[in-house]
Scaffold this motif. Structure first.
Motif, mmCIF file in Angstrom:
data_model
loop_
_atom_site.group_PDB
_atom_site.id
_atom_site.type_symbol
_atom_site.label_atom_id
_atom_site.label_comp_id
_atom_site.label_asym_id
_atom_site.label_seq_id
_atom_site.Cartn_x
_atom_site.Cartn_y
_atom_site.Cartn_z
ATOM 1 N N GLN A 14 -21.620 -1.935 -14.659
ATOM 2 C CA GLN A 14 -21.639 -0.488 -14.855
ATOM 3 C C GLN A 14 -20.656 0.205 -13.915
ATOM 4 O O GLN A 14 -19.948 1.139 -14.302
ATOM 5 C CB GLN A 14 -23.054 0.045 -14.637
ATOM 6 C CG GLN A 14 -23.208 1.535 -14.915
ATOM 7 C CD GLN A 14 -24.639 2.019 -14.714
ATOM 8 O OE1 GLN A 14 -25.557 1.211 -14.469
ATOM 9 N NE2 GLN A 14 -24.840 3.315 -14.802
ATOM 10 N N LEU A 15 -20.613 -0.261 -12.666
ATOM 11 C CA LEU A 15 -19.674 0.302 -11.703
ATOM 12 C C LEU A 15 -18.230 -0.050 -12.063
ATOM 13 O O LEU A 15 -17.332 0.798 -11.992
ATOM 14 C CB LEU A 15 -19.989 -0.207 -10.300
ATOM 15 C CG LEU A 15 -21.174 0.442 -9.587
ATOM 16 C CD1 LEU A 15 -21.512 -0.332 -8.318
ATOM 17 C CD2 LEU A 15 -20.873 1.891 -9.240
ATOM 18 N N LEU A 16 -18.007 -1.292 -12.467
ATOM 19 C CA LEU A 16 -16.646 -1.738 -12.762
ATOM 20 C C LEU A 16 -16.023 -0.963 -13.915
ATOM 21 O O LEU A 16 -14.832 -0.649 -13.892
ATOM 22 C CB LEU A 16 -16.642 -3.235 -13.068
ATOM 23 C CG LEU A 16 -16.889 -4.176 -11.881
ATOM 24 C CD1 LEU A 16 -16.977 -5.613 -12.353
ATOM 25 C CD2 LEU A 16 -15.780 -4.028 -10.844
ATOM 26 N N VAL A 17 -16.835 -0.663 -14.933
ATOM 27 C CA VAL A 17 -16.293 0.057 -16.095
ATOM 28 C C VAL A 17 -16.517 1.559 -15.993
ATOM 29 O O VAL A 17 -16.040 2.317 -16.837
ATOM 30 C CB VAL A 17 -16.908 -0.483 -17.403
ATOM 31 C CG1 VAL A 17 -16.642 -1.975 -17.547
ATOM 32 C CG2 VAL A 17 -18.406 -0.196 -17.487
ATOM 33 N N GLY A 18 -17.253 1.994 -14.968
ATOM 34 C CA GLY A 18 -17.506 3.424 -14.800
ATOM 35 C C GLY A 18 -18.455 3.995 -15.825
ATOM 36 O O GLY A 18 -18.427 5.211 -16.099
ATOM 37 N N TYR A 19 -19.334 3.143 -16.393
ATOM 38 C CA TYR A 19 -20.247 3.615 -17.436
ATOM 39 C C TYR A 19 -21.349 4.493 -16.854
ATOM 40 O O TYR A 19 -22.083 4.074 -15.964
ATOM 41 C CB TYR A 19 -20.872 2.421 -18.166
ATOM 42 C CG TYR A 19 -21.968 2.828 -19.138
ATOM 43 C CD1 TYR A 19 -21.663 3.455 -20.334
ATOM 44 C CD2 TYR A 19 -23.315 2.600 -18.842
ATOM 45 C CE1 TYR A 19 -22.656 3.834 -21.215
ATOM 46 C CE2 TYR A 19 -24.312 2.979 -19.709
ATOM 47 C CZ TYR A 19 -23.980 3.596 -20.898
ATOM 48 O OH TYR A 19 -24.974 3.982 -21.771
#
Length: 346
Positions: free
Chosen positions: A107-112
């Motif tokens: 979630q953090l990596l893709v900014g979701y």
């Protein structure tokens, strides 16, 4: 000019809560859709999404089954049922815990569903999701390491994983403490936000960007100006995280004992107190369920589906069911065959 008029029109259309102070109304105008900052007390009922709508997202598709498994685990502990079925149920919960850790990181990596509004310390949306990621991973490791079906290969990692977990459990108390008591100018508050935001693609894809008057530079990896002040809603959330941190850091002695004694220490405990494995793995899982319930509450409040003044008591009730009551019952059923403090020295 037309764009300016449209912007002014949208601001004027924002409902103003007459019970709020001028400061809060100013925050509502500045962050009209960020209920992590302003809460949603002013939101009309017809504009408020349902709880089901708020939970209809990929992240909660994993979180809700974890809570359902947590309810079953709690009932096993309430009735003192520690058998083979319970052992397999523990493995299922642990697997969901590790999956949740990976989901938070992804979630953090893709900014979701990460708010673009950079806030102070652990209250920042990216920072609190990073905290949830590392804490669920640490308690899942501890639950797996202490359960009866712990794999042999995991023992080889006692030295590394236990030290990392000591840091994570300590961070669960230190992060909200720094956020509340060092203020927006605290180096610790800036560092935790800087690190979490740099993980996210939506922040790191620009060499330098400004979000809400806070400058983030990849070259120095720190915020060059003061963090925003905590709003009343954020103060409430930070105090709740501090209370959770006081309980969350109780696993430091367990992790530290694994770091110092490793397999030999736990084998001695296992021989002297055979039921200690049920108590330690179960309490670790209770912490996992508590964090997942906290983050579900976080997302419900963030979506505006409920106000934090209603979410906080609801979350307290869920924690009572998922953690406090089953823990007390576990101590009752296992009390004659476990050690409360002396096993750390055995």
């Amino acid at each position: 000019n037309q764009n300016n008029r449209n912007s002014i029109g949208r601001l004027n259309a924002i409902p103003r809560d007459p019970t709020n102070t001028d400061t809060n109304n100013s925050l509502i105008e500045q962050y009209p859709n960020d209920y992590l900052i302003t809460d949603s007390t002013y939101l009309p009922a017809e504009s408020r999404p349902s709880i089901l709508t708020a939970l209809s997202n990929p992240r909660d598709i994993l979180a809700l089954p974890t809570i359902l498994v947590g309810i079953v685990v709690s009932f096993f502990n309430i009735f003192g049922t520690y058998n083979e079925s319970y052992q397999h149920l523990e493995l299922l919960a642990i697997g969901l815990g590790f999956a949740s850790t990976l989901a938070y990181i992804l979630q953090l990596l893709v900014g979701y569903n990460i708010s673009p509004n950079v806030r102070c310390g652990i209250i920042d949306d990216a920072a609190v999701n990073f905290y949830a990621a590392v804490y669920t991973g640490a308690v899942s490791w501890l639950a797996l390491r202490t359960c009866d079906l712990s794999p042999v290969w995991l023992q080889q990692w006692d030295g590394v994983l236990s030290i990392v977990s000591v840091g994570v459990f300590g961070y669960s108390l230190l992060a909200p403490f720094l956020t509340l008591f060092t203020g927006r100018d605290g180096t610790g508050s800036k560092a935790m936000v800087s690190f979490a935001r740099l993980i996210s693609i939506q922040t790191s894809r620009d060499d330098e960007m400004k979000l809400e008057n806070v400058s983030l530079s990849k070259s120095n990896e720190e915020y060059s100006t003061s963090m925003p002040e905590l709003s009343p809603t954020e103060l409430l959330r930070a105090r709740g995280l501090l209370a959770m941190g006081v309980l969350g850091c109780i696993f430091v002695p367990d992790a530290l004992s694994f770091a110092l004694g490793g397999r030999e220490w736990w084998d001695r405990v296992y021989e002297m107190h055979p039921s200690q494995r049920y108590l330690e793995s179960s309490t670790s899982l209770f912490a996992l369920f508590s964090v997942e319930a906290c983050m579900i509450s976080h997302r419900v409040g963030k979506a505006g589906a409920a106000c934090y003044k209603d979410i906080v008591p609801a979350f307290a009730f869920v924690c009572l069911v998922l953690t406090i009551v089953p823990c007390v019952c576990a101590l009752h059923w296992l009390g004659d065959d476990v050690s409360f403090f002396s096993f750390y020295r055995e």
